[in-house]
Design a protein around this motif. Structure first.
Motif, PDB file in Angstrom:
ATOM      1  N   TRP A  11       0.804  -1.213   0.000  1.00  0.00           N
ATOM      2  CA  TRP A  11       0.000   0.000   0.000  1.00  0.00           C
ATOM      3  C   TRP A  11       0.841   1.268   0.000  1.00  0.00           C
ATOM      4  N   LEU A  12       2.058   1.162   0.491  1.00  0.00           N
ATOM      5  CA  LEU A  12       2.973   2.292   0.373  1.00  0.00           C
ATOM      6  C   LEU A  12       3.283   2.553  -1.097  1.00  0.00           C
ATOM      7  N   VAL A  13       3.592   1.492  -1.833  1.00  0.00           N
ATOM      8  CA  VAL A  13       3.888   1.609  -3.262  1.00  0.00           C
ATOM      9  C   VAL A  13       2.649   2.076  -4.030  1.00  0.00           C
ATOM     10  N   VAL A  14       1.487   1.524  -3.688  1.00  0.00           N
ATOM     11  CA  VAL A  14       0.248   1.907  -4.368  1.00  0.00           C
ATOM     12  C   VAL A  14      -0.049   3.393  -4.149  1.00  0.00           C
ATOM     13  N   THR A  15       0.111   3.865  -2.917  1.00  0.00           N
ATOM     14  CA  THR A  15      -0.173   5.270  -2.605  1.00  0.00           C
ATOM     15  C   THR A  15       0.780   6.207  -3.339  1.00  0.00           C
ATOM     16  N   LEU A  16       2.050   5.889  -3.311  1.00  0.00           N
ATOM     17  CA  LEU A  16       3.035   6.721  -4.017  1.00  0.00           C
ATOM     18  C   LEU A  16       2.802   6.674  -5.528  1.00  0.00           C
ATOM     19  N   GLY A  17       2.446   5.494  -6.031  1.00  0.00           N
ATOM     20  CA  GLY A  17       2.166   5.366  -7.455  1.00  0.00           C
ATOM     21  C   GLY A  17       0.940   6.170  -7.862  1.00  0.00           C
ATOM     22  N   ALA A  18      -0.098   6.159  -7.024  1.00  0.00           N
ATOM     23  CA  ALA A  18      -1.314   6.923  -7.314  1.00  0.00           C
ATOM     24  C   ALA A  18      -1.022   8.421  -7.333  1.00  0.00           C
ATOM     25  N   TYR A  19      -0.193   8.861  -6.401  1.00  0.00           N
ATOM     26  CA  TYR A  19       0.167  10.278  -6.364  1.00  0.00           C
ATOM     27  C   TYR A  19       1.003  10.647  -7.591  1.00  0.00           C
ATOM     28  N   ARG A  20       1.907   9.751  -7.971  1.00  0.00           N
ATOM     29  CA  ARG A  20       2.726  10.018  -9.164  1.00  0.00           C
ATOM     30  C   ARG A  20       1.847  10.085 -10.410  1.00  0.00           C
ATOM     31  N   LEU A  21       0.834   9.247 -10.477  1.00  0.00           N
ATOM     32  CA  LEU A  21      -0.110   9.315 -11.586  1.00  0.00           C
ATOM     33  C   LEU A  21      -0.839  10.653 -11.578  1.00  0.00           C
ATOM     34  N   GLY A  22      -1.169  11.139 -10.368  1.00  0.00           N
ATOM     35  CA  GLY A  22      -1.809  12.443 -10.254  1.00  0.00           C
ATOM     36  C   GLY A  22      -0.921  13.563 -10.777  1.00  0.00           C
ATOM     37  N   LEU A  23       0.378  13.484 -10.493  1.00  0.00           N
ATOM     38  CA  LEU A  23       1.314  14.472 -11.021  1.00  0.00           C
ATOM     39  C   LEU A  23       1.358  14.425 -12.548  1.00  0.00           C
ATOM     40  N   TRP A  24       1.347  13.204 -13.080  1.00  0.00           N
ATOM     41  CA  TRP A  24       1.362  13.042 -14.535  1.00  0.00           C
ATOM     42  C   TRP A  24       0.113  13.645 -15.170  1.00  0.00           C
ATOM     43  N   LEU A  25      -1.037  13.382 -14.568  1.00  0.00           N
ATOM     44  CA  LEU A  25      -2.289  13.936 -15.092  1.00  0.00           C
ATOM     45  C   LEU A  25      -2.294  15.455 -15.023  1.00  0.00           C
ATOM     46  N   ARG A  26      -1.773  15.994 -13.925  1.00  0.00           N
ATOM     47  CA  ARG A  26      -1.718  17.455 -13.795  1.00  0.00           C
ATOM     48  C   ARG A  26      -0.864  18.063 -14.907  1.00  0.00           C
ATOM     49  N   PRO A  37      -3.022  16.216  -7.717  1.00  0.00           N
ATOM     50  CA  PRO A  37      -2.433  14.917  -7.369  1.00  0.00           C
ATOM     51  C   PRO A  37      -3.034  14.283  -6.126  1.00  0.00           C
ATOM     52  N   VAL A  38      -3.309  15.093  -5.094  1.00  0.00           N
ATOM     53  CA  VAL A  38      -3.881  14.542  -3.859  1.00  0.00           C
ATOM     54  C   VAL A  38      -5.273  13.987  -4.129  1.00  0.00           C
ATOM     55  N   LEU A  39      -6.074  14.712  -4.886  1.00  0.00           N
ATOM     56  CA  LEU A  39      -7.426  14.255  -5.206  1.00  0.00           C
ATOM     57  C   LEU A  39      -7.385  12.963  -6.015  1.00  0.00           C
ATOM     58  N   VAL A  40      -6.525  12.922  -7.016  1.00  0.00           N
ATOM     59  CA  VAL A  40      -6.399  11.719  -7.841  1.00  0.00           C
ATOM     60  C   VAL A  40      -5.975  10.527  -6.985  1.00  0.00           C
ATOM     61  N   ALA A  41      -4.981  10.755  -6.110  1.00  0.00           N
ATOM     62  CA  ALA A  41      -4.489   9.668  -5.262  1.00  0.00           C
ATOM     63  C   ALA A  41      -5.565   9.175  -4.305  1.00  0.00           C
ATOM     64  N   ILE A  42      -6.321  10.091  -3.720  1.00  0.00           N
ATOM     65  CA  ILE A  42      -7.375   9.695  -2.778  1.00  0.00           C
ATOM     66  C   ILE A  42      -8.428   8.839  -3.480  1.00  0.00           C
ATOM     67  N   VAL A  43      -8.861   9.282  -4.661  1.00  0.00           N
ATOM     68  CA  VAL A  43      -9.897   8.542  -5.394  1.00  0.00           C
ATOM     69  C   VAL A  43      -9.403   7.141  -5.751  1.00  0.00           C
ATOM     70  N   LEU A  44      -8.190   7.055  -6.275  1.00  0.00           N
ATOM     71  CA  LEU A  44      -7.664   5.758  -6.707  1.00  0.00           C
ATOM     72  C   LEU A  44      -7.432   4.819  -5.525  1.00  0.00           C
ATOM     73  N   VAL A  45      -6.758   5.320  -4.489  1.00  0.00           N
ATOM     74  CA  VAL A  45      -6.432   4.462  -3.345  1.00  0.00           C
ATOM     75  C   VAL A  45      -7.694   4.056  -2.601  1.00  0.00           C
ATOM     76  N   ALA A  46      -8.615   4.997  -2.389  1.00  0.00           N
ATOM     77  CA  ALA A  46      -9.857   4.660  -1.690  1.00  0.00           C
ATOM     78  C   ALA A  46     -10.647   3.605  -2.452  1.00  0.00           C
ATOM     79  N   THR A  47     -10.672   3.721  -3.775  1.00  0.00           N
ATOM     80  CA  THR A  47     -11.380   2.724  -4.594  1.00  0.00           C
ATOM     81  C   THR A  47     -10.757   1.345  -4.430  1.00  0.00           C
ATOM     82  N   LEU A  48      -9.426   1.296  -4.460  1.00  0.00           N
ATOM     83  CA  LEU A  48      -8.738   0.006  -4.319  1.00  0.00           C
ATOM     84  C   LEU A  48      -8.932  -0.583  -2.926  1.00  0.00           C
ATOM     85  N   VAL A  49      -8.902   0.261  -1.908  1.00  0.00           N
ATOM     86  CA  VAL A  49      -9.094  -0.221  -0.534  1.00  0.00           C
ATOM     87  C   VAL A  49     -10.485  -0.825  -0.370  1.00  0.00           C
TER      88      VAL A  49
END
Length: 231
Positions: A11-26, A37-49
């Motif tokens: 989940w550490l890797v997943v969270t960092l990866g989700a945030y990195r994806l958010g940076l890419w999208l931005r 990036p924070v919004l993107v990461a929250i949506v992705l990680v919360a969905t996976l959890v």
């Protein structure tokens, strides 16, 4: 699947990866307001959890390192402010006045709105410190007799809304002074808003970081008094 979910670093890797994806999208969308990036990461990680039915306590344990580095990261916001010290000349008194007034209005409006809409006292106490940074908001909520988990959720939501809509609202109001823009977003949307302002303009980011710290201090001082008077 169960063996994979039990991996301590997953989940550490997943969270960092989700945030990195958010940076890419931005970057790919030209810093679109919704591509935070924070919004993107929250949506992705919360969905996976939710989809994997992982207990939140397990997720929190796996990502404890991120929680730990939030402290040093917050302190590091002093670096861009140091680079903009010259812009503080003649601005200290207005800055302190604005931050104090903002803290008073934020607490008063939160408590008053909850009561006006028929919310109970517990909700009002939980909402009161929503404008300050999450660790401080949780501590203040606990002191006020609120519900810290609810306060954390509301505080993060306020931060995301400020990061997404704050700069656009300020532009509509024709507020173009970089110091004032940073001060406004940092006072209302703490670290998440500050992250947006650092990307938008270095001066806005510096003053947003300063406002975040001062708002945390001001809210800690005025919230107990205001809540006692209003409730």
């Amino acid at each position: 699947m169960s063996a994979l979910l039990d991996q301590p670093l997953l989940w550490l890797v997943v969270t960092l990866g989700a945030y990195r994806l958010g940076l890419w999208l931005r970057d790919r969308t030209g810093a679109h307001p919704l591509a935070q990036p924070v919004l993107v990461a929250i949506v992705l990680v919360a969905t996976l959890v939710v989809l994997t039915d992982v207990d939140y306590a397990s997720y929190a344990d796996d990502t404890a390192l991120i929680t730990f580095v939030l402290g040093p990261a917050t302190v590091a916001l002093a670096v861009p402010l140091h680079r903009q010290l010259a812009r503080l000349r003649g601005f200290v008194l207005p800055l302190l006045t604005a931050v104090t007034a903002g803290a008073v209005v934020s607490v008063t409006a939160a408590v008053g709105l909850v009561r006006l809409l028929g919310g109970d006292e517990l909700l009002a106490r939980s909402m009161a410190p929503k404008a300050t940074t999450t660790p401080v908001a949780i501590a203040v909520s606990d002191t006020l007799g609120g519900l810290p988990p609810l306060t954390a959720a509301v505080t993060i939501t306020a931060g995301i809304l400020g990061a997404v809509a704050g700069p656009s609202v300020l532009s509509l109001l024709r507020i173009h002074d970089h110091r004032a823009r940073g001060l406004a977003v940092g006072s209302a949307s703490h670290g998440i808003g500050t992250g947006r302002m650092i990307v938008d303009h270095p001066v806005e980011g510096a003053f947003s970081g300063l406002a975040m710290g001062l708002t945390a201090l001001a809210t800690s001082l005025v919230a107990p008094l205001l809540v006692a008077l209003m409730l």
